[in-house]
Design a protein around this motif. Structure first.
Motif, PDB file in Angstrom:
ATOM      1  N   VAL A 134       0.853  -1.192   0.000  1.00 10.80           N
ATOM      2  CA  VAL A 134       0.000   0.000   0.000  1.00 10.80           C
ATOM      3  C   VAL A 134       0.889   1.242   0.000  1.00 10.80           C
ATOM      4  O   VAL A 134       1.745   1.410   0.873  1.00 10.80           O
ATOM      5  CB  VAL A 134      -0.943  -0.002   1.217  1.00 10.80           C
ATOM      6  N   LEU A 135       0.687   2.101  -0.991  1.00 11.34           N
ATOM      7  CA  LEU A 135       1.476   3.324  -1.149  1.00 11.34           C
ATOM      8  C   LEU A 135       0.778   4.559  -0.601  1.00 11.34           C
ATOM      9  O   LEU A 135       1.428   5.548  -0.264  1.00 11.34           O
ATOM     10  CB  LEU A 135       1.781   3.557  -2.637  1.00 11.34           C
ATOM     11  N   GLU A 136      -0.545   4.493  -0.541  1.00  8.72           N
ATOM     12  CA  GLU A 136      -1.331   5.656  -0.130  1.00  8.72           C
ATOM     13  C   GLU A 136      -2.634   5.161   0.460  1.00  8.72           C
ATOM     14  O   GLU A 136      -3.243   4.211  -0.051  1.00  8.72           O
ATOM     15  CB  GLU A 136      -1.597   6.545  -1.347  1.00  8.72           C
ATOM     16  N   LYS A 137      -3.075   5.804   1.536  1.00  8.67           N
ATOM     17  CA  LYS A 137      -4.323   5.422   2.212  1.00  8.67           C
ATOM     18  C   LYS A 137      -5.142   6.684   2.446  1.00  8.67           C
ATOM     19  O   LYS A 137      -4.712   7.586   3.176  1.00  8.67           O
ATOM     20  CB  LYS A 137      -4.014   4.725   3.544  1.00  8.67           C
ATOM     21  N   LEU A 138      -6.312   6.769   1.797  1.00  9.95           N
ATOM     22  CA  LEU A 138      -7.170   7.946   1.918  1.00  9.95           C
ATOM     23  C   LEU A 138      -8.599   7.507   2.232  1.00  9.95           C
ATOM     24  O   LEU A 138      -9.081   6.508   1.678  1.00  9.95           O
ATOM     25  CB  LEU A 138      -7.176   8.743   0.613  1.00  9.95           C
ATOM     26  N   PRO A 139      -9.319   8.251   3.096  1.00  5.93           N
ATOM     27  CA  PRO A 139     -10.727   7.921   3.351  1.00  5.93           C
ATOM     28  C   PRO A 139     -11.552   7.949   2.069  1.00  5.93           C
ATOM     29  O   PRO A 139     -12.412   7.111   1.854  1.00  5.93           O
ATOM     30  CB  PRO A 139     -11.188   8.985   4.337  1.00  5.93           C
ATOM     31  N   THR A 140     -11.271   8.933   1.209  1.00 15.08           N
ATOM     32  CA  THR A 140     -11.939   9.038  -0.089  1.00 15.08           C
ATOM     33  C   THR A 140     -10.979   9.672  -1.080  1.00 15.08           C
ATOM     34  O   THR A 140     -10.340  10.670  -0.773  1.00 15.08           O
ATOM     35  CB  THR A 140     -13.214   9.896  -0.004  1.00 15.08           C
ATOM     36  N   LYS A 141     -10.871   9.072  -2.240  1.00 17.06           N
ATOM     37  CA  LYS A 141     -10.080   9.650  -3.325  1.00 17.06           C
ATOM     38  C   LYS A 141     -11.030  10.010  -4.459  1.00 17.06           C
ATOM     39  O   LYS A 141     -12.002   9.297  -4.715  1.00 17.06           O
ATOM     40  CB  LYS A 141      -9.038   8.662  -3.825  1.00 17.06           C
ATOM     41  N   PHE A 142     -10.738  11.117  -5.133  1.00 15.74           N
ATOM     42  CA  PHE A 142     -11.496  11.504  -6.311  1.00 15.74           C
ATOM     43  C   PHE A 142     -10.578  11.329  -7.516  1.00 15.74           C
ATOM     44  O   PHE A 142      -9.488  11.894  -7.558  1.00 15.74           O
ATOM     45  CB  PHE A 142     -11.995  12.946  -6.197  1.00 15.74           C
ATOM     46  N   SER A 143     -11.007  10.535  -8.468  1.00 15.21           N
ATOM     47  CA  SER A 143     -10.166  10.187  -9.607  1.00 15.21           C
ATOM     48  C   SER A 143      -9.810  11.419 -10.423  1.00 15.21           C
ATOM     49  O   SER A 143     -10.666  12.261 -10.706  1.00 15.21           O
ATOM     50  CB  SER A 143     -10.885   9.170 -10.500  1.00 15.21           C
ATOM     51  N   ASN A 144      -8.534  11.515 -10.792  1.00 12.89           N
ATOM     52  CA  ASN A 144      -8.127  12.596 -11.696  1.00 12.89           C
ATOM     53  C   ASN A 144      -8.088  12.129 -13.143  1.00 12.89           C
ATOM     54  O   ASN A 144      -7.666  12.858 -14.021  1.00 12.89           O
ATOM     55  CB  ASN A 144      -6.760  13.166 -11.280  1.00 12.89           C
ATOM     56  N   ARG A 145      -8.546  10.904 -13.370  1.00 12.50           N
ATOM     57  CA  ARG A 145      -8.538  10.344 -14.724  1.00 12.50           C
ATOM     58  C   ARG A 145      -9.935   9.963 -15.191  1.00 12.50           C
ATOM     59  O   ARG A 145     -10.268  10.096 -16.361  1.00 12.50           O
ATOM     60  CB  ARG A 145      -7.626   9.120 -14.743  1.00 12.50           C
ATOM     61  N   TYR A 146     -10.755   9.470 -14.278  1.00 15.01           N
ATOM     62  CA  TYR A 146     -12.102   9.010 -14.628  1.00 15.01           C
ATOM     63  C   TYR A 146     -13.126   9.850 -13.868  1.00 15.01           C
ATOM     64  O   TYR A 146     -13.171   9.833 -12.640  1.00 15.01           O
ATOM     65  CB  TYR A 146     -12.262   7.521 -14.298  1.00 15.01           C
ATOM     66  N   GLY A 147     -13.904  10.605 -14.627  1.00 18.94           N
ATOM     67  CA  GLY A 147     -14.877  11.483 -14.009  1.00 18.94           C
ATOM     68  C   GLY A 147     -15.903  11.986 -15.000  1.00 18.94           C
ATOM     69  O   GLY A 147     -16.118  11.376 -16.057  1.00 18.94           O
ATOM     70  N   LYS A 148     -16.511  13.118 -14.687  1.00 18.52           N
ATOM     71  CA  LYS A 148     -17.597  13.662 -15.490  1.00 18.52           C
ATOM     72  C   LYS A 148     -17.441  15.173 -15.585  1.00 18.52           C
ATOM     73  O   LYS A 148     -16.704  15.790 -14.799  1.00 18.52           O
ATOM     74  CB  LYS A 148     -18.933  13.288 -14.856  1.00 18.52           C
ATOM     75  N   TYR A 149     -18.154  15.771 -16.534  1.00 18.70           N
ATOM     76  CA  TYR A 149     -18.236  17.217 -16.646  1.00 18.70           C
ATOM     77  C   TYR A 149     -19.570  17.653 -16.059  1.00 18.70           C
ATOM     78  O   TYR A 149     -20.619  17.143 -16.445  1.00 18.70           O
ATOM     79  CB  TYR A 149     -18.139  17.673 -18.099  1.00 18.70           C
ATOM     80  N   VAL A 150     -19.513  18.594 -15.120  1.00 23.67           N
ATOM     81  CA  VAL A 150     -20.732  19.099 -14.488  1.00 23.67           C
ATOM     82  C   VAL A 150     -20.804  20.611 -14.654  1.00 23.67           C
ATOM     83  O   VAL A 150     -19.768  21.286 -14.793  1.00 23.67           O
ATOM     84  CB  VAL A 150     -20.784  18.731 -12.991  1.00 23.67           C
ATOM     85  N   LYS A 151     -22.015  21.150 -14.650  1.00 23.76           N
ATOM     86  CA  LYS A 151     -22.190  22.602 -14.706  1.00 23.76           C
ATOM     87  C   LYS A 151     -21.675  23.217 -13.409  1.00 23.76           C
ATOM     88  O   LYS A 151     -21.950  22.712 -12.321  1.00 23.76           O
ATOM     89  CB  LYS A 151     -23.664  22.958 -14.917  1.00 23.76           C
ATOM     90  N   LYS A 152     -20.936  24.299 -13.548  1.00 19.08           N
ATOM     91  CA  LYS A 152     -20.306  24.915 -12.384  1.00 19.08           C
ATOM     92  C   LYS A 152     -21.312  25.436 -11.374  1.00 19.08           C
ATOM     93  O   LYS A 152     -21.083  25.376 -10.165  1.00 19.08           O
ATOM     94  CB  LYS A 152     -19.388  26.050 -12.826  1.00 19.08           C
ATOM     95  N   ASP A 153     -22.445  25.952 -11.855  1.00 16.58           N
ATOM     96  CA  ASP A 153     -23.392  26.581 -10.938  1.00 16.58           C
ATOM     97  C   ASP A 153     -24.378  25.590 -10.327  1.00 16.58           C
ATOM     98  O   ASP A 153     -24.659  25.650  -9.138  1.00 16.58           O
ATOM     99  CB  ASP A 153     -24.142  27.711 -11.642  1.00 16.58           C
TER     100      ASP A 153
END
Length: 198
Positions: free
Chosen positions: A90-109
């Motif tokens: 194990v190199l990294e342990k986080l309660p929650t990670k948000f992918s910087n490769r797999y995601g979505k486009y959402v409206k800013k507002d």
């Protein structure tokens, strides 16, 4: 001519609608897992190790005596993006990670989703949107390029990820709590060895 009473008409409706109703499909099966609570309570993170069997699509959290503390079904990488085999830690342990490769486009507002899977999106980013990575709770990183173990939904028996190991929520929480930076992870099965594995 006298019309039938309203209660009589209403009583006939369910019978008529049942004749034309198509049965809903059964819900998909849920992943199977087992947590040994007594072994989990006694397990120190320094004594824990993780074993992942790609062939059986199964992961086990083991104690120092190699007893299974947690055994769970998992879903690993698809054939086009296989999960690597080899010895990792194990190199990294986080309660929650948000992918910087797999995601979505959402409206800013409004945060309304405009594009659900950006890696399949053709063309430029839609105006007025921003990237939002998919959430990966109880994240344990195994390779710096991005393979890790995390909570995720899947149908048992199906390979569903881009290389990560997806697990049900409850067993992954126990595995995460008993892991630390350096926890050994052995992945074996049908995949070829990964260059990041020693």
């Amino acid at each position: 001519m006298r019309l039938p009473a309203l209660p009589l008409l209403l009583s006939l409706l369910p019978a008529c609608t049942l004749l034309h109703r198509t049965p809903s499909p059964p819900p998909p099966p849920k992943p199977v897992y087992h947590i040994d609570s007594s072994l989990a309570a006694a397990l120190k993170p320094s004594a824990a190790s993780i074993e992942i069997d790609l062939t059986r699509q199964e992961m086990r959290l083991l104690n120092a005596e190699k007893q299974p503390v947690v055994t769970t079904q998992i879903s690993t990488g698809r054939n086009t993006t296989p999960t690597p085999a080899g010895h990792f830690s194990v190199l990294e342990k986080l309660p929650t990670k948000f992918s910087n490769r797999y995601g979505k486009y959402v409206k800013k507002d409004t945060r309304e989703v405009v594009v659900w899977r950006i890696w399949e999106h053709k063309g430029p980013q839609p105006p007025g949107t921003e990237y939002e990575g998919y959430e990966m709770p109880h994240w344990l990183r195994l390779t710096w390029p991005g393979v890790g173990i995390h909570q995720g939904e899947f149908k048992p028996g199906e390979l569903s990820s881009k290389g990560c190991i997806r697990t049900p929520a409850e067993p992954q929480k126990v595995i995460w709590e008993h892991s630390h930076i350096g926890t050994p992870v052995h992945i074996h099965g049908t995949s070829t060895p990964h260059p990041d594995a020693p």
